[in-house]
Structures are given as C-alpha cells and as structure tokens.
Design a protein around this motif. Structure first.
Motif, mmCIF file in Angstrom:
data_model
loop_
_atom_site.group_PDB
_atom_site.id
_atom_site.type_symbol
_atom_site.label_atom_id
_atom_site.label_comp_id
_atom_site.label_asym_id
_atom_site.label_seq_id
_atom_site.Cartn_x
_atom_site.Cartn_y
_atom_site.Cartn_z
ATOM 1 N N GLY A 1 0.924 -1.122 -0.033
ATOM 2 C CA GLY A 1 -0.014 0.051 0.041
ATOM 3 C C GLY A 1 0.788 1.284 0.245
ATOM 4 O O GLY A 1 1.974 1.458 0.497
ATOM 5 N N LYS A 2 0.301 2.258 -0.834
ATOM 6 C CA LYS A 2 1.015 3.527 -0.688
ATOM 7 C C LYS A 2 0.883 4.325 0.446
ATOM 8 O O LYS A 2 -0.153 4.373 0.907
ATOM 9 N N LYS A 3 1.768 4.772 1.093
ATOM 10 C CA LYS A 3 1.610 5.909 1.996
ATOM 11 C C LYS A 3 1.265 7.158 1.749
ATOM 12 O O LYS A 3 1.737 7.695 0.848
ATOM 13 N N GLY A 4 0.656 7.761 2.477
ATOM 14 C CA GLY A 4 0.050 9.213 2.437
ATOM 15 C C GLY A 4 -1.452 9.083 2.884
ATOM 16 O O GLY A 4 -1.965 8.204 2.819
ATOM 17 N N THR A 5 -1.632 10.672 3.052
ATOM 18 C CA THR A 5 -3.146 10.630 3.207
ATOM 19 C C THR A 5 -4.062 11.098 2.352
ATOM 20 O O THR A 5 -5.418 10.799 2.329
ATOM 21 N N GLY A 6 -3.514 11.366 1.075
ATOM 22 C CA GLY A 6 -4.318 11.582 0.047
ATOM 23 C C GLY A 6 -4.374 12.962 -0.383
ATOM 24 O O GLY A 6 -4.642 13.409 -1.377
ATOM 25 N N TYR A 7 -4.168 13.772 0.565
ATOM 26 C CA TYR A 7 -4.248 15.259 0.485
ATOM 27 C C TYR A 7 -2.885 15.721 0.037
ATOM 28 O O TYR A 7 -2.082 15.771 1.348
ATOM 29 N N GLY A 8 -2.525 16.227 -1.081
ATOM 30 C CA GLY A 8 -1.321 16.673 -1.115
ATOM 31 C C GLY A 8 -0.105 15.589 -1.506
ATOM 32 O O GLY A 8 1.123 15.924 -1.855
ATOM 33 N N TYR A 9 -0.448 14.320 -1.752
ATOM 34 C CA TYR A 9 0.436 13.294 -2.213
ATOM 35 C C TYR A 9 -0.051 12.917 -3.551
ATOM 36 O O TYR A 9 -1.304 12.199 -3.535
ATOM 37 N N PRO A 10 0.626 13.077 -4.414
ATOM 38 C CA PRO A 10 0.249 12.437 -5.929
ATOM 39 C C PRO A 10 0.265 10.993 -5.877
ATOM 40 O O PRO A 10 1.011 10.528 -5.273
ATOM 41 N N ASN A 11 -0.346 10.435 -7.096
ATOM 42 C CA ASN A 11 -0.251 8.945 -7.415
ATOM 43 C C ASN A 11 -0.500 8.018 -6.329
ATOM 44 O O ASN A 11 0.060 7.205 -5.903
ATOM 45 N N LEU A 12 -1.571 8.492 -5.544
ATOM 46 C CA LEU A 12 -2.173 7.418 -4.727
ATOM 47 C C LEU A 12 -3.113 6.728 -4.880
ATOM 48 O O LEU A 12 -3.901 5.949 -4.215
ATOM 49 N N THR A 13 -3.851 7.200 -5.920
ATOM 50 C CA THR A 13 -5.216 6.507 -6.170
ATOM 51 C C THR A 13 -4.952 5.113 -7.297
ATOM 52 O O THR A 13 -3.808 4.985 -7.533
ATOM 53 N N ILE A 14 -6.023 4.546 -7.454
ATOM 54 C CA ILE A 14 -5.655 3.231 -8.310
ATOM 55 C C ILE A 14 -5.569 3.560 -9.755
ATOM 56 O O ILE A 14 -4.569 3.001 -10.600
ATOM 57 N N GLY A 15 -6.366 4.585 -10.499
ATOM 58 C CA GLY A 15 -6.081 4.758 -11.732
ATOM 59 C C GLY A 15 -4.901 5.948 -11.754
ATOM 60 O O GLY A 15 -4.184 6.143 -11.012
ATOM 61 N N LYS A 16 -4.870 6.605 -13.010
ATOM 62 C CA LYS A 16 -3.841 7.742 -13.161
ATOM 63 C C LYS A 16 -4.136 8.941 -12.549
ATOM 64 O O LYS A 16 -5.424 9.180 -12.258
ATOM 65 N N GLN A 17 -3.426 9.936 -12.335
ATOM 66 C CA GLN A 17 -3.670 11.295 -11.941
ATOM 67 C C GLN A 17 -4.369 11.961 -12.737
ATOM 68 O O GLN A 17 -4.118 11.938 -13.987
ATOM 69 N N TYR A 18 -5.246 12.634 -12.132
ATOM 70 C CA TYR A 18 -6.397 13.595 -12.960
ATOM 71 C C TYR A 18 -5.488 14.706 -13.582
ATOM 72 O O TYR A 18 -4.672 15.378 -12.632
#
Length: 308
Positions: free
Chosen positions: A145-162
């Motif tokens: 699993g990727k570390k990070g809260t999701g706010y301000g951390y890129p490339n944490l979602t399953i798909g590509k970055q928007y």
C-alpha cells in the motif's frame, strides 16, 4: 207468499222464523218508575265482616281449599332420575373409564415432568462437537500500500492522476452573456404587446404616458379676421314657389339606373375571411376624486391628516 220460486224465509237463510219479543208482554208504564228497582228489595249493604287469616278455611275467600292440579298423580323426581340412570347404564358395553393416574404438575421452570412427550433433544444443554476452524486463504498481493493521506500526495489512487485543467474566472457569467447575445441576434422585432388587456383610464400618475412625446408643433400664423358677410337684402320667404332661393329651380335630368358593384371580400392566404381584432374592453374605472383621496390620505398619514 209467492206460488213459484223460493219463499222469503229460504232467501234469508234461517231454519225457522224468529220469535217476536214484544207480542204478549204486559205493558209497563215508565211514569213514576224507580230508577233502581232492585235496590228497594231484600237486604242492602250487609258485608260478611272481616276475616282473619288462620289455618281454617274461614280465613280464605273460597269455601274449600282449591288445588292447582285437581286429581294429579304423585311423582318422585329423585326416583325417576335414578331409574333413568339405570336405564342408561345398561347401554354401556364395558366398565366405566377410569384414568390410571392423576394429573402430574411440573415442579419448576424448564422441567418436563407432567408432559406427554417428554424432553426434546433439540433443546438440551449438552455441548456438541465443534469442527476445527479453517481460515480462508489470503488475497493476492501485488504491491504494498502506498503511504500518504491523499491530501497533497500525488499518485495514490488506483487509476492515473487527474490532469490539471484551467478554470476561467466567472465562466458562468461569460457563457450567459454569450447565450444572451446569440438570442438577441435571433430576435427579429420588439416584444409583442397585447392591447386587448383592460386597463384603467387613470394610473397612479395620470400624466404618465408610455409613448414618446411628439415634436413641438409651430403655431399656425394668425389670419386677419375678415368682415362678416351681410346680404344686400333680407331673406325671401317661399310663397308656394321658388321665390326664396338664390337660383331658380333646376331642370330635372334623367339618371340611368346603374347596379352598384359589390366590394370584394378581403381574405388571407388560406382563403379565410379576415376579422379584425376587437378593441379594448371596458371595465370599472376609479373616479379622479377617489384617486386623489387615496393619494393624499394613505396608511402612513391617516392618523395625522386633518380633514377640511
């Protein structure tokens, strides 16, 4: 009596002729006859005296004891009931049914003593053998699993970055303005106004008018006032002829009879007759005096206004 047919007695339907009561009776005169003849004979108003209730028959109204059922037979109800039971017991094929034991009462909650079927094995408190628990297999692991809260951390979602897209400031107002300009270009004329709606003759401001004022007209030049016409002689009166006219009676000219042509009916492209729209309809109009009163006396000054 008629010689032929039925007699009068046969027509009435009686076996014999009725006797006549008044024939052979002595005549009794009603003059000086007492009103109640029986009251003057024998003894009058002699009661038998008061009777006391006792065991003797003299205390009752009847001279002898009167039974309700005279001459009825004596019957013993207990004896009759016993005979009926004996007759019914002879119909039994065997002995009387006797239960083997009395009713059994339960000795507490959860006890099956006194029941017909006894305890049920499904409700017993005995422990059953439990099978060994085999946990299911683990899921597939692809990447940690990727570390990070999701706010301000890129490339944490399953798909590509928007991707980032620029947002124009006040884009809604700009789009609305463009749509309004397109609509104004499509409009061919001014707004449609229906003149058939009834309106009051006098508005809140009687001097207000929606139409623009016409240009100021120049006053016409003053013409000199000419002297009035005066006839040379007084008017003549007709005396059965044309003496009072200016000219003699004109000669009559024969006018030929000509048929007037009827006007053509105005129709539209579809061939229907054109009917002009009716004018404005009348409605109740408030008077000028009532409008002035309402304008000068309103809800703001009706307490302080002084009527004259």
């Amino acid at each position: 009596m008629p010689t032929e047919g039925k007699t009068d007695m046969e027509r009435i339907g009686l076996f014999s002729e009725m006797e006549y009561v008044t024939i052979g009776d002595k005549y009794a005169s009603h003059y000086m006859r007492p009103f109640n003849e029986a009251a003057s004979k024998n003894k009058q108003i002699l009661p038998g005296g008061s009777k006391m209730l006792s065991a003797l028959q003299a205390g009752y109204f009847e001279p002898q004891f009167v039974r309700v059922f005279e001459g009825e037979a004596y019957s013993n109800r207990v004896q009759l009931r016993r005979r009926y039971r004996l007759a019914e017991s002879k119909k039994n094929l065997g002995k009387a049914f006797l239960p083997n034991n009395g009713d059994k009462l339960p000795c507490g909650l959860g006890s099956y003593f006194g029941t017909i079927g006894g305890p049920f094995p499904y409700f017993s408190a005995q422990l059953k053998a439990i099978e060994r628990y085999v946990p299911p297999g683990k899921n597939l692991y692809t990447n940690p699993g990727k570390k990070g809260t999701g706010y301000g951390y890129p490339n944490l979602t399953i798909g590509k970055q928007y991707p980032h897209s620029a947002d124009v400031y006040e884009i809604g107002r700009i789009n609305a303005k463009k749509a309004h300009e397109v609509h104004q270009n499509l409009v061919k004329g001014g707004p449609f106004k229906l003149s058939l709606y009834p309106r009051e003759y006098f508005d809140v401001n009687p001097y207000h008018d929606d139409k623009p004022l016409p240009p100021v007209k120049k006053p016409p030049p003053e013409k000199p006032i000419a002297s009035p016409f005066k006839p040379s002689s007084p008017s003549k009166k007709p005396g059965g002829m044309k003496a009072g006219t200016f000219d003699p009676y004109p000669s009559h000219s024969a006018d030929p009879y000509v048929i007037k042509r009827s006007k053509a009916i105005t129709t539209n492209k579809e061939g229907r007759i054109f009917h002009p729209s009716p004018g404005p309809k009348s409605r109740p109009v408030t008077s000028i005096m009532a409008l002035n009163i309402t304008r000068s006396l309103n809800i703001m000054n009706y307490k302080t206004a002084h009527l004259t």
